[in-house]
Design an enzyme around this catalytic site. Structure first.
Site, PDB file in Angstrom:
ATOM      1  N   GLU A 148      -7.988  17.074 -17.062  1.00 49.53           N
ATOM      2  CA  GLU A 148      -6.963  16.867 -15.784  1.00 49.53           C
ATOM      3  C   GLU A 148      -6.608  15.391 -15.678  1.00 49.53           C
ATOM      4  O   GLU A 148      -7.776  14.564 -15.329  1.00 49.53           O
ATOM      5  CB  GLU A 148      -7.552  17.453 -14.504  1.00 49.53           C
ATOM      6  CG  GLU A 148      -7.769  18.905 -14.627  1.00 49.53           C
ATOM      7  CD  GLU A 148      -8.652  19.319 -13.145  1.00 49.53           C
ATOM      8  OE1 GLU A 148      -9.114  20.549 -13.386  1.00 49.53           O
ATOM      9  OE2 GLU A 148      -8.326  18.699 -12.398  1.00 49.53           O
ATOM     10  N   GLU A 182     -14.647  22.917 -13.757  1.00 48.36           N
ATOM     11  CA  GLU A 182     -15.596  21.996 -13.250  1.00 48.36           C
ATOM     12  C   GLU A 182     -16.759  22.264 -12.855  1.00 48.36           C
ATOM     13  O   GLU A 182     -17.533  21.930 -12.070  1.00 48.36           O
ATOM     14  CB  GLU A 182     -14.933  20.990 -12.080  1.00 48.36           C
ATOM     15  CG  GLU A 182     -13.584  20.357 -12.501  1.00 48.36           C
ATOM     16  CD  GLU A 182     -12.869  19.475 -11.545  1.00 48.36           C
ATOM     17  OE1 GLU A 182     -12.274  18.798 -11.707  1.00 48.36           O
ATOM     18  OE2 GLU A 182     -13.199  19.740 -10.226  1.00 48.36           O
TER      19      GLU A 182
END
Length: 869
Positions: free
Chosen positions: A546, A481
């Site tokens: 995710e 991320e």
């Protein structure tokens, strides 16, 4: 990979004459450095006074050694972790330790070169051997191998003594409840989750220690290193067909460790052919030799799980001197495969390819096999096999953890699991978001973390050389991320191109090169329980790296991870402190919908029903929009590196929960599935090959097995397809619970390819699931073959045996053993039905595998019973 031979003496390892590489695991002792009054030179000059030293676990961490000696409690039980001092509060000296061992080399040929190899030390280390410091500088960095030639220091008539002083990370950080604590651990090139995350408690020593293997290696005057098999598989391939040629180019580094010129022949032996090159290596130098590209006719291609066989090839690189003596050899395994990707504007996401074929990604995020790095080849094999058994095709090694070990990759090679390998950067620690729990402001973390860019690049280069022969290693990713700082990212790309060049690279897990036009956030999530219908109706991120949910383990595991007094039912109003500590995630009202909970066992059973439906719905929802809305997704997470209470298909004790089997059924590569959004049945072919000669069958019954509707047809299934087959009409048919059985069989043999059963309570009343009459099952073990048992079970009653769970227990005490693999579990058996279940116990520890075992069955409406195996 060099050949490894085990040594088993308790106090002193004697190097075997014929061994090329010997693990150095025995005889290690440890003591806190502040309590040792001599330096490493004195420690290794002669046998030191070891009074007060404790037996050390190597490979392992300081905390593992303390736990194994009873100096600290097992951190993962209950709240024991809270009683263990944290390095942030105590200071780095508290977990700075000396490790000492010795070995005998008296049987070795005096003409040989002897090396000490460290595959991983966390975080700083000074290394001493026979009275000398052999590490020129203080070793720094978790992901950097070290190799020392100790030939000139070797004592061939007496013991050889080795001492290592190990220090924790420079910035262990405050474990203040943030993701990675206060984020300071992101300044170092080390794993970040050890400061704590929202799914694990802090590891108190931050995994300080000689955490990976130590070996003694014996070579001639030339040492071969970093062998590489670089493959090309041009064009689009189909598994199972005659293949056009593929190509491989072998290379390796050859180091002359002497002070004289060495002349000889480098050779590569592969598939019965040998190529040789005469070379000269100047004193004290290393040369890189690349051999000619070789053509492999009709190659066995390496394919991911569900697409084809993951085929591997062996090769051997050797060096011979002018007299023909072999000075060194390096054995390697590799696979022919080619990675690729393209961006699909229709979905707004990346399409990943292998051997020219697109792959619909259905996989999971992986943290580590154990949070304290108590790693083993057998556990790696069991855990990767779990993913293959769930019909997954990718594991993402998450960036706050480690560069996974060769043994992990060997298992992924074996089972056909693609690996997305993150590097050691996360948005949480490295500055994506403002956060009051962070010590440093956001921009500073973005600019600076990690502190030492050169160490990061050197570590990356070393790990790439270690892992690049594994065909399962599919792609590198700069960070979780969050991308690396621009200057570092540029250096990463240059390093990967120079040392590998066969794999994809993305700068972050939510990169715009992977997905665009996302639904808010950073392009991943959500992470909580959802209505099953949500996965079919709500369009979400086109590729989701995710997406997470619940994952409560079974009762047996709960009993292992906490005291009996803590085994109480959680509620919306109150959750036990131990449950909160182990990161329990609630189920909303989904359990309450099934009726009042009577006790914890009842609660766990109902939670397993939710687990099953949650993960089957997740994967089938994504598949229902395959190549239309989505190009794939990865669970957050398949497993936890400690005994946690959410986000897992199997637990730390290697017991599979019901979500494992829900996902397994939903992710079958060729699959018949029910879509609750339109009450229709669809057939899925998620493979690149057309499937011919398939028979599709659907059967709708009530709880007593009475037929309410059925349909069948024979068909051929186009590749990468999702096709509507039938509408299912539930209206007006009397039943407490409808059972919809879907099945695909081969027309030619009648063998089952795919089977899937749905339970659909009347009017959605979940209480009906728990109110079925008592079922009756009879069963017996039919045959046994090399650790696999076939058990026949039959429903002899007049009501469906619902959600029947099987486990294997020891006959002597009834204790459950793991890991065990079933070809199906948490099953529905209609009245009059018979089913053969395969039970595989081959990966049990030998003491469990060789004791009498029983198959234990229980279900929502089935009393407990046993079948002897």
């Amino acid at each position: 990979m060099k050949r490894i031979f085990a040594a088993s003496l308790l106090l002193t390892v004697t190097l075997a004459v014929s061994a090329q590489v010997t693990p150095l695991t025995a005889g290690w002792r440890a003591k806190k450095a502040s309590e040792v009054n001599v330096d490493g030179c004195h420690l290794t000059m002669s046998d030191p006074d070891l009074s007060g030293w404790i037996s050390a676990t190597v490979p392992g961490t300081v905390l593992t050694t303390l736990v194994n000696n009873g100096r600290a409690p097992e951190p993962w039980f209950g709240m024991n972790n809270e009683s263990i001092p944290d390095v942030y509060n105590e200071g780095r000296d508290y977990y700075t330790y000396w490790f000492f061992t010795r070995f005998s080399a008296e049987t070795l040929d005096s003409t040989k070169q002897v090396w000490i190899n460290f595959r991983g030390i966390n975080y700083r280390a000074e290394i001493y051997f026979n009275g000398k410091r052999i590490s020129d500088d203080t070793h720094e960095g978790m992901f950097l191998r070290q190799k020392y030639n100790v030939t000139s220091l070797l004592n061939r008539r007496d013991y050889n003594r080795l001492a290592v002083k190990v220090e924790p990370p420079l910035h262990p950080g405050n474990p203040n409840g943030g993701q990675g604590g206060d984020g300071m651990i992101g300044r170092d090139v080390t794993m970040q989750f050890t400061a704590g995350w929202d799914w694990i408690q802090p590891v108190r020593d931050r995994n300080t220690g000689i955490w990976d293997e130590v070996t003694i290696e014996v070579t001639g005057d030339v040492d071969i290193q970093n062998g590489f098999a670089r493959t090309r598989v041009p064009g689009a391939r189909l598994p199972g067909e005659l293949q056009d040629p593929a190509f491989v180019t072998f290379s390796a580094d050859f180091e002359n460790v002497t002070d004289r010129l060495v002349e000889g022949e480098a050779a590569i032996a592969y598939m019965g052919s040998i190529e040789k090159k005469k070379i000269k290596i100047e004193p004290g130098t290393t040369v890189t030799i690349a051999f000619s590209e070789m053509k492999q006719t009709d190659p066995r291609i390496w394919w991911p799980n569900g697409m084809g066989q993951p085929s591997l090839y062996p090769a051997v690189i050797t060096f011979h001197d002018k007299e023909g003596t072999t000075l060194d050899r390096e054995d390697m395994m590799f696979g022919f495969r080619e990675t690729g990707s393209w961006f699909d504007e229709k979905t707004g996401s990346c399409v990943f390819t292998i051997n020219g074929q697109k792959v619909f990604i259905r996989g999971a995020n992986w943290i580590a096999s154990d949070g304290m790095l108590r790693l083993s080849r057998s556990r790696y094999d069991a855990e990767v096999k779990m993913h293959a058994e769930m019909n997954m095709n990718m594991i993402r090694v998450w960036g706050g953890s480690i560069m996974e070990r060769p043994e992990f990759y060997e298992a992924c090679d074996k089972y056909g699991i693609l690996v997305w390998q993150d590097l050691w950067i996360t948005g949480d620690c490295n500055g994506r978001w403002p956060d009051t729990l962070r010590k440093a402001e956001t921009q500073a973390r973005r600019r600076e973390y990690p502190d030492n860019h050169s160490l990061f690049i050197n570590s990356l280069a070393d790990q790439v050389k270690m892992l690049r022969n594994h065909p399962s290693l599919y792609m590198y990713c700069g960070g979780n991320e969050f991308p690396p700082p621009p200057e570092l990212d540029a250096r990463i790309r240059k390093t990967l191109a120079a040392l590998d060049g066969t794999r994809l690279y993305f700068d972050e897990s939510t990169s715009s090169d992977i997905l665009r036009n996302t639904i808010g956030g950073t392009g991943d999530g959500p992470y909580n329980v959802r209505e099953p219908l949500w996965f079919f109706k709500e369009k979400w991120h086109p590729f989701n790296p995710e997406i997470g949910s619940v994952g409560l383990p079974n009762m047996e595991s709960l009993e292992k991870m906490m005291k009996e007094s803590d085994l109480i039912v959680p509620s919306d109003r109150e959750v036990n402190e131990v449950w909160r500590y182990h990161k329990y995630m609630g189920y909303g009202d989904m359990i309450d919908r099934m009726g009042e909970v009577s006790d914890l066992k009842d609660f766990v059973t109902k939670a397993q029903l939710v687990n099953y439906e949650q993960y089957r719905s997740m994967v089938e929802g994504y598949t229902s929009h395959m190549w239309d809305w989505y190009t794939g997704f990865l669970l957050w997470k398949s497993q936890n590196p400690w005994p946690a209470l959410k986000g897992q298909m199997y637990d730390w004790y290697l017991d599979q929960n019901a979500g494992f089997y829900g996902f397994r059924h939903g992710a079958a590569p060729v699959h018949l599935q029910f879509n609750p959004a339109d009450s229709a049945v669809y057939v899925v072919n998620a493979t690149p090959r057309e499937r011919k000669g398939m028979r599709l069958d659907a059967l709708l019954t009530d709880e007593n097995g009475s037929e309410l509707w059925k349909a069948s047809q024979e068909t051929a299934l186009p590749p990468n397809s999702h096709i509507k087959v039938w509408d299912v009409d539930l209206g007006g048919k009397p039943a407490k619970v409808y059972f919809l059985r879907l099945r695909i069989t081969y027309v030619s043999t009648g063998l089952i390819m795919d089977e899937n059963t749905y339970w659909l309570p009347r009017d959605g009343d979940q209480k009906e699931l728990m109110a079925l009459g008592t079922a009756k099952i009879v069963g017996q073990m039919m045959k046994s073959n090399q650790g696999k048992f076939t058990v026949d079970i039959a429903n002899s009653g007049d009501v469906a045996a619902f959600f029947v769970r099987m486990k294997v227990v020891r006959a002597i005490d009834g204790m459950m053993v793991t890991p065990v693999f079933f070809d199906d579990n948490y099953i529905v058996l209609l009245p009059g039905e018979k089913k053969s279940i395969t039970v595989d116990v081959n990966l049990l520890e030998s003491n469990d595998r060789n004791t009498p075992l029983m198959l234990h069955l229980e279900g929502v409406n089935l009393p407990e019973q046993m079948i002897r195996l």
